[in-house]
Design an enzyme around this catalytic site. Structure first.
Site, PDB file in Angstrom:
ATOM      1  N   SER A 157     -21.658 -15.385   0.329  1.00 54.02           N
ATOM      2  CA  SER A 157     -21.085 -14.208   0.628  1.00 54.02           C
ATOM      3  C   SER A 157     -20.804 -13.696   2.044  1.00 54.02           C
ATOM      4  O   SER A 157     -19.849 -12.857   2.224  1.00 54.02           O
ATOM      5  CB  SER A 157     -21.734 -12.953  -0.112  1.00 54.02           C
ATOM      6  OG  SER A 157     -22.924 -12.585   0.366  1.00 54.02           O
TER       7      SER A 157
ATOM      8  N   HIS B 191     -22.232 -14.577  -6.631  1.00 52.18           N
ATOM      9  CA  HIS B 191     -21.037 -14.292  -6.094  1.00 52.18           C
ATOM     10  C   HIS B 191     -19.839 -15.114  -6.913  1.00 52.18           C
ATOM     11  O   HIS B 191     -18.650 -15.112  -6.637  1.00 52.18           O
ATOM     12  CB  HIS B 191     -20.866 -14.536  -4.658  1.00 52.18           C
ATOM     13  CG  HIS B 191     -21.535 -13.294  -3.877  1.00 52.18           C
ATOM     14  ND1 HIS B 191     -20.788 -12.107  -3.706  1.00 52.18           N
ATOM     15  CD2 HIS B 191     -22.569 -13.206  -3.615  1.00 52.18           C
ATOM     16  CE1 HIS B 191     -21.799 -11.360  -3.236  1.00 52.18           C
ATOM     17  NE2 HIS B 191     -22.854 -12.173  -2.836  1.00 52.18           N
TER      18      HIS B 191
ATOM     19  N   LYS C  78     -21.643  -7.671  -9.968  1.00 51.13           N
ATOM     20  CA  LYS C  78     -20.555  -8.415  -9.240  1.00 51.13           C
ATOM     21  C   LYS C  78     -19.393  -8.268  -9.971  1.00 51.13           C
ATOM     22  O   LYS C  78     -18.770  -7.375 -10.353  1.00 51.13           O
ATOM     23  CB  LYS C  78     -20.771  -9.264  -8.292  1.00 51.13           C
ATOM     24  CG  LYS C  78     -21.838  -9.032  -7.452  1.00 51.13           C
ATOM     25  CD  LYS C  78     -22.200 -10.130  -6.253  1.00 51.13           C
ATOM     26  CE  LYS C  78     -23.224  -9.767  -5.214  1.00 51.13           C
ATOM     27  NZ  LYS C  78     -24.374  -8.849  -5.392  1.00 51.13           N
TER      28      LYS C  78
END
Length: 408
Positions: free
Chosen positions: A189, A217, A248
């Site tokens: 990330s 992610h 997320k």
């Protein structure tokens, strides 16, 4: 010892280095994301645009998620009532775990209160139980993975980021009969790049190591059903354990692991993080299930984020603004100085109503301080136009970002 003075000096040191973290008070509003209300101190709230959210697909405000959560609260109330070991497992959690196992084509899944506790719990448990275990960890792995490996007290070997040659050299250095785990991420990330997953699996098979892949992610964003990069590349079957999050792209909170029935069961049975932590509330499990199931079939959100990320990067290229050119949806702009990075984000908020949190040490190494831009599925072209124009104005006015430090 004067404790208060000691701790005050520690805070002052962070402020002098430009690393003190200021939290902006924001209120997300359903239907307005990526815009939100910002509450500056002693001033009236105003609308700002969030450019650093992990809600990559806008699922945190999607009607299918909100409706599922509202219904769960009406039926089962607010809390879980305790740990799953003491208070029992809600049916919402069981259904969610079944859906996650299906997502990754695994036999089993286990839900944790957060992605951090999922990584820490799984890696510490596996490395503790395997006798004389050796863990091979990418240098840029998340703090939760590092914490899990340290807690597990296995011998740790750190290989250079995405460096297959270095990884193989380290694997060769360990006795062939020792249990081994290769722990790595798919999307990194802070760099915006993606690991060579298939090649790491090749090495794992060659040296008889378990593969542990963090897809936090990537789940929701990649793959035909949102299973992550491993699904997108058709190699889910080559990964022994996959870790993910609902915090997320799925728009909520919580973490999970998937793997064989035996691997997941041993984590469930031995991990203190799981055993002694209050379970996720029914509404969170219901919302996560709705989000996961929706993204198994809906392609519109993934198509939108791909288009919006491509447009943002094209504008940055046209403006001559340098960024890390990873293959993922994350776009890091390296500033290289913590004071400067904070000054830029302060100006963006004050003058352009653009909210970006500066990323400084220890999240990233000193000298690589950055702004981590995330164009979500809801950042239309107009948002990108406004952001890049603001960045270009700052760059032109100060003849480069680093010069802003002198004016900070």
């Amino acid at each position: 010892m004067d404790y208060q003075s000691f701790f005050a000096e520690k805070i002052d040191a962070l402020k002098n280095e430009g690393r003190y973290r200021h939290f902006a008070t924001l209120k997300r509003r359903v239907g307005s994301f990526p815009d939100a209300l910002y509450y500056p101190e002693n001033r009236d709230p105003r609308t700002v645009t969030i450019w650093c959210s992990n809600d990559y697909l806008g699922m945190g405000q999607h009607p299918v998620v909100l409706n599922a959560m509202t219904e769960a609260i009406a039926q089962s109330g607010a809390g879980a009532g305790g740990t799953r070991n003491i208070s029992g497992t809600t049916a919402y959690a069981v259904e969610l775990e079944d859906s996650l196992a299906d997502l990754h084509q695994k036999e089993s899944a286990l839900v944790f209160p957060s992605g951090y506790t999922a990584n820490e719990g799984a890696l510490s448990t596996l490395s503790q139980l395997l006798p004389n275990c050796a863990v091979f960890s990418d240098r840029l792995n998340h703090a939760s993975m590092i914490h899990g490996i340290k807690t597990g007290a296995a011998e740790k070997f750190i290989y250079n980021h995405n460096d297959l040659n270095h990884l193989e050299d380290l694997l060769k250095s360990v006795d062939a009969n020792r249990p081994k785990i290769i722990a790595f991420e798919s999307v990194y990330s802070m760099e915006g790049d993606i690991a060579p997953i298939a090649e790491i699996c090749d090495l794992a098979e060659k040296y008889h190591a378990l593969t542990y892949l963090d897809e936090v992610h990537a789940v929701g964003v990649y793959g035909p059903r949102g299973g992550g990069v491993a699904e997108e590349r058709g190699i889910l079957h080559r990964i022994d354990m996959i870790e993910g999050t609902f915090g997320k792209a799925y728009g909520l909170v919580g973490g999970f692991i998937t793997g064989s029935k035996t691997l997941v069961d041993v984590v469930r049975s031995y991990s203190a993080n799981f055993i002694f932590t209050t379970a996720l509330p029914p509404a969170i499990c219901a919302g996560a299930l709705a989000s996961v199931n929706h993204l198994k079939t809906s392609q519109s959100e993934r198509a939108a984020i791909r288009a919006n990320v491509a447009y943002l990067k094209s504008l940055l290229d046209q403006a001559g603004l340098s960024y890390l050119r990873g293959a993922s949806h994350i776009t890091p702009l390296i500033i290289g100085d913590s004071v400067c990075c904070k000054a830029i984000t302060d100006w963006l908020l004050a003058e352009y109503d653009i909210y970006i949190q500066p990323i400084n040490y220890p999240t990233v190494p000193r000298g690589t301080e950055r702004m981590r831009l995330t164009a979500t599925a809801l950042h239309t072209r107009e948002y990108s136009d406004r952001l890049v124009n603001a960045l270009k104005n700052l760059w032109d006015e100060h003849h480069g970002f680093l010069n802003i430090r002198r004016a900070a």
